[in-house]
Every structure is written in structure tokens, then in C-alpha cells.
Enzyme design. Structure first.
Site, mmCIF file in Angstrom:
data_model
loop_
_atom_site.group_PDB
_atom_site.id
_atom_site.type_symbol
_atom_site.label_atom_id
_atom_site.label_comp_id
_atom_site.label_asym_id
_atom_site.label_seq_id
_atom_site.Cartn_x
_atom_site.Cartn_y
_atom_site.Cartn_z
ATOM 1 N N ARG A 173 39.878 40.259 30.127
ATOM 2 C CA ARG A 173 38.320 40.281 30.173
ATOM 3 C C ARG A 173 37.795 38.989 29.547
ATOM 4 N NH1 ARG A 173 40.877 42.522 33.655
ATOM 5 N NH2 ARG A 173 40.717 44.033 34.039
ATOM 6 N N SER A 224 33.354 49.453 35.783
ATOM 7 C CA SER A 224 33.852 49.697 34.020
ATOM 8 C C SER A 224 32.722 49.310 33.039
ATOM 9 C CB SER A 224 35.217 49.243 34.453
ATOM 10 O OG SER A 224 36.250 50.437 35.107
ATOM 11 N N GLU A 294 32.020 46.261 28.343
ATOM 12 C CA GLU A 294 32.660 45.096 30.062
ATOM 13 C C GLU A 294 31.976 44.148 30.267
ATOM 14 O OE1 GLU A 294 35.184 44.845 33.572
ATOM 15 O OE2 GLU A 294 35.871 46.276 32.203
#
Length: 302
Positions: A173, A224, A294
């Protein structure tokens, strides 16, 4: 800002929306307004827009589909740039050149129909190609790093250059773009593999059914919330703390998937942010693990 708006209109840089409600442009369906939202027509007009932004020292934010971002409820005192017009696509055997504004879900379906493999993981990620590269989006043990050959970017000094996969510094990420302010993704060259159309479509169909079973797709969310700590799953940590169903205002931790915060009705951004802070605090207290968000938090004080 009125002078800037007039200049942008005079130069015909692209469609604009004044005082745009960000809840319309984010998948959480929350957020305040922004002073100005601009859709540059093309690269030339984007460069003209960035020249104005640089000269006037206006803050700006590049927004894709708003599927991985949480704006605060406050007014964003700057310009939101949407690259929807950067939606070119070209195929050359197993190579695909695609604009940053192209839908990732749409692209994953199209390449599968052409018998090109490698993008099946993205069939449930509701972002743009540019946003996916920025975040190194991934699922099912694959990510953008595995298929990106190169990325064309606009540099802070408004030059167009190409960055190789290695130069993009992809990690979990993470990418070069997150840590180098002012570089804007314009288009991406993907290297896919030849595969069987029917098999690829079957994989994507199965995964779609799995998402429906395991994710709260019926509510606005941004996917998420937390990155998985190494060797662990953030959702499992949250679930083990009995936080499924925890609610603040119109925001709630999903009972289907503990790593999703959903908007169950008229949530404010501050409701979502409060849940994020509570989860981080409780996970740290119980497991001594600092969860990393995230999603990008934009226009918050800290």
C-alpha cells in the site's frame, strides 16, 4: 478565489464546480465542501491549471473515485482536481496503456474479456487506475506492483517523465507518489499475461460472490480501513475486541467485516474518524500494535 475561478474559466481549462459537496465524490458519502472542483480537459490544460495553483500558492488534491479517502466535514480551502478526462486506452498484445482517470473495475473486466490475465485482483476495487497506482492497491496476494511496467507522471516543475516499476518504489500500500508531493500520475503502462477468457471471468465471478457474502457492499464505505499488520489481519484484531457493530452517529463498524466502517445513514466524517481513533486506541491497548490507516485522511487538523 474568485479571480482564480475567472482565470480558469477564461482559459477554458475544463468543467468546474464551485463549492462542490465532497459527499458526492467520495464512497463514504461524507465530507464538507471544496472551494473549487476542476476537471482539466487534457494534459495542456492540467499544466495551465498547475501553473495557476503554483503561482497563487493554492493547496490542491488529486481525487480519483474517492474510494480510499476521508475528507473532514470542514470546507476544503483549495482546489480538487479530477482526472476523469484522462481516460485513454490502447492495447498492444499483452501491454495496456491506460489513462489515470480510467475505472479500475471497468479495466479489469475489459482485459479479462480480451484474455489478458493479471488484473483479476482489481475487479472489486472501485478506484481509478491513477489512484490504484498511488496506493499500490491490491487484493488476493497481488497488487499493482506486479503488473505496472511504467508510469507517466507530471513532475512538480511541470515536466512529463516516465518512471519505471523500480523507480515507483512500490511496497505494501505504498508508492513513490505518496512520498513525493507534486508528482501527478497521468497514465500507466501495464504488462499483463495471456490467459483463457472463460477461466479469468469465472475467477472474477467467484470473487464477486465472495465479496457479496463477506463485505457490506450495500452501505457506503471506503473499503478496508486499516492496513494489515505483518502476519496478522486488522479485521480479526478488531473482531476479537468485540467491536463489530460499534456505532458513532451514522457510522458503524460493519457486522459483516470488522475492517469496514459503513455509513448507515447521514454519517458525518467526524463520526467515522472517531471510530478510527477508538479502534486504534483499543488495539494498541490490548495488543500493543499501532494500526495504520489505509485510507487517506484529508483536511483534518493533525
Amino acid at each position: 478565489m474568485n479571480n482564480v475561478i475567472n482565470e480558469i474559466m477564461t482559459k477554458k481549462i475544463g468543467d468546474i464546480i464551485v463549492d462542490a459537496p465532497l459527499s458526492k465524490y467520495t464512497t463514504y458519502r461524507v465530507g464538507g465542501t471544496c472551494k473549487l472542483l476542476v476537471y482539466p480537459k487534457n494534459l495542456k490544460k492540467l499544466i495551465e491549471l498547475m501553473e495557476i495553483i503554483d503561482r497563487e500558492q493554492i493547496k490542491y488534491f488529486i481525487l480519483g473515485n474517492g474510494s480510499n479517502v476521508l475528507f473532514s466535514d470542514d470546507v476544503y480551502e483549495g482546489i480538487i482536481i479530477k482526472l476523469d478526462n484522462f481516460s485513454n486506452i490502447e492495447y498492444l498484445d499483452n501491454l495496456v496503456l491506460v489513462g489515470a482517470g480510467y475505472s479500475l473495475v471497468k479495466l479489469s473486466l475489459e482485459v479479462a474479456k480480451r484474455g489478458l490475465a493479471g488484473l483479476e485482483f482489481a475487479s472489486g476495487i472501485p478506484g481509478t487506475v491513477g489512484g490504484a497506482v498511488f496506493m499500490n492497491a491490491g487484493a488476493y496476494n497481488s497488487d499493482m506492483k506486479s503488473i505496472v511496467k511504467s508510469v507517466t507522471v507530471l513532475t512538480p516543475d511541470l515536466k512529463v517523465i516516465s518512471l519505471s516499476n523500480e523507480e515507483m518504489n512500490f511496497a505494501y500500500r505504498e508508492s513513490f507518489l505518496q512520498h513525493n508531493r507534486g508528482f501527478i500520475c497521468l497514465e500507466v503502462l501495464l504488462k499483463l499475461r495471456h490467459g483463457e477468457k472463460e477461466a479469468l471471468e469465472e475467477v472474477m465471478k467467484d470473487r464477486k460472490l465472495k465479496r457479496k457474502r463477506t463485505q457490506p457492499l450495500e452501505y457506503p464505505s471506503a473499503g478496508s480501513v486499516f492496513r494489515n499488520p505483518e502476519g496478522l489481519f486488522a479485521g480479526k484484531l478488531i473482531e476479537d475486541l468485540n467491536l463489530k457493530g460499534y456505532q458513532v452517529g451514522g457510522a458503524k463498524i460493519s457486522e459483516k467485516h470488522a475492517n469496514f466502517i459503513i455509513n448507515v445513514g447521514n454519517a458525518k466524517a467526524s463520526d467515522i474518524k472517531e471510530i478510527i481513533d477508538v479502534v486504534k486506541e483499543k488495539v494498541k491497548e490490548k495488543y500493543n500494535i499501532t494500526l495504520r490507516v489505509e485510507q487517506r485522511l484529508v483536511n483534518w487538523d493533525e
